[in-house]
Design an enzyme around this catalytic site. Structure first.
Site, PDB file in Angstrom:
ATOM      1  N   ASP A  95       0.851  -1.182   0.000  1.00  0.00           N
ATOM      2  CA  ASP A  95       0.000   0.000   0.000  1.00  0.00           C
ATOM      3  C   ASP A  95       0.892   1.240   0.000  1.00  0.00           C
ATOM      4  OD1 ASP A  95      -2.153   1.682   0.209  1.00  0.00           O
ATOM      5  OD2 ASP A  95      -2.480   1.311   2.345  1.00  0.00           O
TER       6      ASP A  95
ATOM      7  N   ASP B 135      -3.647   2.468  -5.528  1.00  0.00           N
ATOM      8  CA  ASP B 135      -2.311   2.457  -4.920  1.00  0.00           C
ATOM      9  C   ASP B 135      -2.059   1.268  -4.010  1.00  0.00           C
ATOM     10  OD1 ASP B 135      -4.030   3.286  -2.842  1.00  0.00           O
ATOM     11  OD2 ASP B 135      -2.342   4.209  -1.818  1.00  0.00           O
ATOM     12  N   GLU B 136      -2.884   0.234  -4.104  1.00  0.00           N
ATOM     13  CA  GLU B 136      -2.613  -0.943  -3.269  1.00  0.00           C
ATOM     14  C   GLU B 136      -2.990  -2.225  -3.985  1.00  0.00           C
ATOM     15  OE1 GLU B 136      -5.226  -1.517   0.201  1.00  0.00           O
ATOM     16  OE2 GLU B 136      -6.314   0.241  -0.472  1.00  0.00           O
TER      17      GLU B 136
END
Ligand SMILES: [Mg+2]
Length: 442
Positions: free
Chosen positions: A54, A147-148
């Site tokens: 993350d 974003d993860e």
């Protein structure tokens, strides 16, 4: 700073340095080779292969990277006077600013914060760069947001010449160097615990939860740590006297299922650290949706319908671009007092057409326009599949077929001349009261 207090027990005999990747013997606080204190030790360190990665305060980190003046300042990504915080950098978080906090509250907590309007195109671009680096590690990358992602590194040791733990540490260092932002990693034997672990030591964190410690660790955690237990469900559990995961561990499966249905089964298994969900790269998104927070609360169909139309078109455009379709249409409303309502309807076939999404959304919305005023409206589709079987010709409803054909023509024109070239009757001249959705990020 974080909800998690208890840390997994570390075995001092296994470890490496996260900065130079040098293997560590003994229990010293610093790396023998480079002197860094960022050592990782754990008895199961070289056995585990399920990771969650993350990015740290992603949008804020990208803005700080691109504008060094912001580096040591509290930065909030968000906007609009009634907007919410999308991302707060770690300095702003020290002042109490949190994601999803209304902007005016965030600025009360941290008046000196620099507010930056989100630049989603840029974040998507950077997110893709990070993802490409993940995909170089393993084909089993399952993104869960911009974003993860989950990564299954099982069987990659020969490819990399390193066990997964070291591959992850090297990856984190490479992202810092090549992209200029930081990530946190969690390593475990299942998705549930890998995700929890990545949250432990943000930012620049790396935490490990092994099988041996999972049940004992979970016992001390609050029920809200369980995937799917939101505020409302946590309140139900609290009403029943259940606050900790440890309490769930002492209940039997039948009892939990009688009380909470299928969620009861999830509580039973996850509380015991049992999660056999696989990392599945093909299901990138679980749903595609768009939503808007209004500048002033709206309650009439005349006000809400044009917004619904505009959002349906946005969702449709994303589906078409991705070559996917969804079978369940989901309407989301947030009332003046911040209560969220979601209503959904399953269609006979998956759709990617704005008109079908809109018409279904209209049916769902009709029942909710009873004078209640809303501050947010969203529409989306879930049950995603590729668009091969989407929108078959509808022999019964000739009108809907005509609308589908018209929509195809509109798409062609917009493709040639841009979005504004064709306004449908519903959106023309409206939309000044709306602004783009502000996605949240941690
Ligand atoms: Mg993040």
């Amino acid at each position: 700073m974080f909800a998690v207090k208890a840390m997994p027990v570390n075995d001092p005999s296994h470890g490496f340095c996260r900065d130079c990747l040098g293997l560590q013997r003994g229990t010293g606080p610093r790396c023998h080779a480079c002197g860094s204190p960022r050592l990782l030790r754990h008895a199961e360190l070289y056995k585990l292969h399920l990771a969650h990665i993350d990015c740290d305060a992603f949008y804020a980190a990208v803005e700080k990277r691109d504008n060094p003046d912001l580096k040591d300042k509290p930065v909030i990504i968000g906007g609009g006077k009634r907007g919410v915080v999308s991302t707060a950098c770690y300095i702003a978080r020290i002042h109490g600013v949190r994601s999803a906090m209304p902007m005016f509250k965030a600025l009360e907590a941290c008046p000196e914060a620099v507010v930056v309007k989100p630049d989603m195109e840029k974040y998507v671009r950077v997110g893709r760069e990070v993802r490409a680096m993940m995909q170089a590690l393993t084909p089993l990358v399952e993104p869960i947001s911009i974003d993860e992602a989950f990564l299954d590194l099982d069987g990659t040791e020969r490819l990399h010449g390193l066990p997964p733990a070291l591959v992850l540490a090297r990856f984190a260092a490479a992202v810092e160097k090549e992209i200029g932002i930081t990530v946190s990693a969690g390593l475990s034997y299942c998705k549930f615990l890998a995700k929890i672990a990545s949250d432990f030591r943000k930012p620049r964190g790396f935490a490990v939860i092994g099988e041996a410690e999972a049940v004992g660790f979970l016992a001390q955690q609050p029920v809200t740590m369980i995937w799917g237990v939101g505020k409302a469900f946590a309140a139900t559990l609290e009403h029943d006297g259940i606050r900790s995961i440890g309490q769930l561990q002492r209940m039997d499966r039948g009892d939990l299922m009688r009380r909470y249905g299928t969620m009861g089964s999830r509580l039973y298994h996850l509380s015991r650290g049992q999660d056999d969900r696989q990392v599945s790269p093909e299901h990138e998104a679980k749903s595609v949706s768009a939503e808007t927070t209004f500048d002033t609360d709206l309650g009439t169909s005349a006000d809400l319908v044009p917004v619904l139309r505009a959002l349906s078109e946005k969702v449709s455009a994303r589906l078409k671009k991705a070559g996917i379709a969804g079978r369940t249409v989901v309407l989301k409303l947030k009332t003046q007092d911040f209560k969220t309502k979601t209503r959904n309807r399953q269609l006979a076939d998956p759709t990617r057409l704005a008109d079908r999404i809109f018409q279904t959304g209209m049916q769902l919305l009709a029942r909710e326009t009873d004078g209640t005023k809303y501050r947010l409206l969203g529409i989306g589709v879930s049950d995603l599949s590729d668009d091969g079987r989407a929108d078959p010709p509808d022999l019964v409803d000739v009108q809907s077929r005509k609308r589908a054909l018209a929509e195809g023509a509109i798409d062609v024109l917009r493709g040639k001349f841009g979005r504004q070239a064709v306004e449908t009757g519903y959106t023309f001249g409206k939309g000044r009261n709306t602004r783009p959705p502000e996605p949240l990020d941690d």
